[in-house]
Scaffold this active site. Structure first.
Site, mmCIF file in Angstrom:
data_model
loop_
_atom_site.group_PDB
_atom_site.id
_atom_site.type_symbol
_atom_site.label_atom_id
_atom_site.label_comp_id
_atom_site.label_asym_id
_atom_site.label_seq_id
_atom_site.Cartn_x
_atom_site.Cartn_y
_atom_site.Cartn_z
ATOM 1 N N HIS A 114 36.144 69.784 29.010
ATOM 2 C CA HIS A 114 36.776 70.944 29.760
ATOM 3 C C HIS A 114 37.593 71.966 28.711
ATOM 4 C CE1 HIS A 114 37.517 68.465 33.678
ATOM 5 N NE2 HIS A 114 36.249 68.860 33.294
ATOM 6 N N CYS B 267 36.634 85.150 23.921
ATOM 7 C CA CYS B 267 36.960 86.656 24.264
ATOM 8 C C CYS B 267 35.545 86.860 25.282
ATOM 9 C CB CYS B 267 36.655 87.621 23.264
ATOM 10 S SG CYS B 267 36.518 89.280 23.586
HETATM 11 N N1 APR Z 1 47.658 55.085 31.433
HETATM 12 C C1 APR Z 1 46.541 55.005 32.149
HETATM 13 N N2 APR Z 1 46.212 55.785 33.261
HETATM 14 C C2 APR Z 1 47.308 56.946 33.420
HETATM 15 C C3 APR Z 1 48.304 56.854 32.757
HETATM 16 C C4 APR Z 1 48.710 55.957 31.699
HETATM 17 N N3 APR Z 1 49.904 56.173 31.085
HETATM 18 N N4 APR Z 1 49.112 57.799 33.327
HETATM 19 C C5 APR Z 1 48.352 58.289 34.537
HETATM 20 N N5 APR Z 1 47.238 57.766 34.470
HETATM 21 C C6 APR Z 1 46.305 58.000 35.301
HETATM 22 C C7 APR Z 1 46.509 58.115 36.884
HETATM 23 O O1 APR Z 1 46.535 57.075 37.601
HETATM 24 C C8 APR Z 1 45.539 59.293 37.377
HETATM 25 O O2 APR Z 1 44.223 58.389 37.920
HETATM 26 O O3 APR Z 1 45.707 59.214 34.770
HETATM 27 C C9 APR Z 1 44.962 59.889 36.121
HETATM 28 C C10 APR Z 1 45.494 61.262 35.986
HETATM 29 O O4 APR Z 1 44.898 62.141 36.926
HETATM 30 P P1 APR Z 1 45.014 63.776 36.907
HETATM 31 O O5 APR Z 1 46.156 64.127 36.709
HETATM 32 O O6 APR Z 1 44.129 63.958 38.258
HETATM 33 O O7 APR Z 1 44.174 63.922 35.677
HETATM 34 P P2 APR Z 1 42.519 64.173 35.212
HETATM 35 O O8 APR Z 1 42.114 63.027 36.030
HETATM 36 O O9 APR Z 1 42.358 64.257 33.846
HETATM 37 O O10 APR Z 1 42.057 65.469 35.858
HETATM 38 C C11 APR Z 1 40.954 65.924 35.640
HETATM 39 O O11 APR Z 1 41.650 68.316 36.751
HETATM 40 O O12 APR Z 1 42.923 70.083 36.789
HETATM 41 C C12 APR Z 1 41.878 69.646 36.202
HETATM 42 O O13 APR Z 1 41.114 70.460 33.943
HETATM 43 C C13 APR Z 1 41.835 69.486 34.588
HETATM 44 O O14 APR Z 1 40.987 68.049 33.143
HETATM 45 C C14 APR Z 1 41.673 67.863 34.177
HETATM 46 C C15 APR Z 1 41.076 67.575 35.344
HETATM 47 ZN ZN ZN Z 2 35.766 90.212 21.680
#
Ligand code: APR
Ligand code: ZN
Length: 247
Positions: free
Chosen positions: A116, A124
């Site tokens: 991402h 730009c």
């Molecule tokens: N250790 C392990 N897992 C964890 C911890 C931790 N300390 N804290 C949170 N989690 C887990 C949660 O259980 C959840 O499943 O991490 C996950 C976080 O999920 P999201 O907040 O949805 O993050 P992510 O899956 O990376 O999101 C994916 O969504 O909004 C877009 O671009 C953004 O890259 C991001 C993508």
């Molecule tokens: Zn430019």
């Protein structure tokens, strides 16, 4: 540009593929997106991360990512980042992350594929120039594209919703390269944006999931091993599983 270092030739030793999400950086104090208190609780995705209208919301977009750059600059790699760096020296390892921070690199990881994009990059869209801005401030209508001078065509080098993720093909190729003796480790992602559940079912070899809690998006049956605890606390158990499969 991340390229798979030579496709995983059939006779190559067992490899580790790690796919990480925001949960990997949570213990470094960086907010996740969908957990309680996550970034999407206090911010409207459609205002700060929407490829269709970001030019209309430049101040809000750059303000949101400026705050995220400041948080990343203040954070340090946590034991889970350090473990990934250690595993990369112990086994042939491919690291693909949805995270845009640089904590894996600061822990010593190399060749990290940022599916991402990265917080420290700027792009730009008036001249397609992309550069490493770093984690410092960006002031709308003052700071400009170093190539064409545009001020309102510059966007953080992070993939927005509705924007094609250039590295997506790398993820597909990495998944296609997995062989029965290779291990897939997924850590810290809700699987809302990537088909993590399908990846867990399609991987031909051992699969490990480490999240905080079970989720119906990634049912337990999708992975051989599921560890529901903070990544930093799960390191020893994950490392023992990896040694069993990869040594
Ligand atoms: N250790 C392990 N897992 C964890 C911890 C931790 N300390 N804290 C949170 N989690 C887990 C949660 O259980 C959840 O499943 O991490 C996950 C976080 O999920 P999201 O907040 O949805 O993050 P992510 O899956 O990376 O999101 C994916 O969504 O909004 C877009 O671009 C953004 O890259 C991001 C993508
Ligand atoms: Zn430019």
């Amino acid at each position: 540009m991340f390229t798979m270092k030579g496709e995983w030739a059939n006779d190559a030793p067992p490899q580790l593929m790690i796919l990480s999400g925001a949960g990997l950086s949570a213990e470094s104090g960086i907010r996740t997106f969908r957990d309680a208190g996550g970034l999407w609780e206090g911010h409207d995705i459609d205002t700060v991360c929407n490829f269709d209208n970001w030019r209309d919301n430049l101040e809000l977009v750059h303000g949101f990512y400026q705050a995220r750059r400041e948080a990343a600059a203040k954070a340090d790699p946590n034991p889970a980042h350090d473990a990934v760096a250690r595993w990369q020296t112990r086994w042939p390892t491919h690291i693909l992350t949805q995270n845009v921070d640089d904590l894996l690199e600061r822990a010593g990881c190399t060749d990290v594929c940022h599916l991402h994009g990265r917080l420290q990059d700027m792009r730009c869209y008036d001249c397609d120039y992309e550069w490493e801005h770093g984690l410092g401030p960006w002031t709308v209508d003052q700071d400009a594209c170093p190539d064409c001078g545009s001020t309102r065509g510059v966007k953080p080098g992070v993939v927005f919703f509705g924007e094609m993720a250039p590295e997506y093909r790398t993820l597909q190729r990495a998944m296609d390269s997995l062989r029965p003796r290779d291990v897939l480790l997924v850590v810290g992602t809700s699987g809302q944006v990537l088909p993590v559940a399908r990846m867990g079912l399609e991987a031909p070899g051992p699969t490990i999931l480490n999240n905080l809690e079970p989720s119906d998006v990634i049912p337990d049956r999708c992975f051989d091993h599921t560890l529901y605890r903070p990544a930093g606390e799960a390191v020893a158990e994950v490392e023992a599983l990896l040694a069993r499969y990869l040594d």
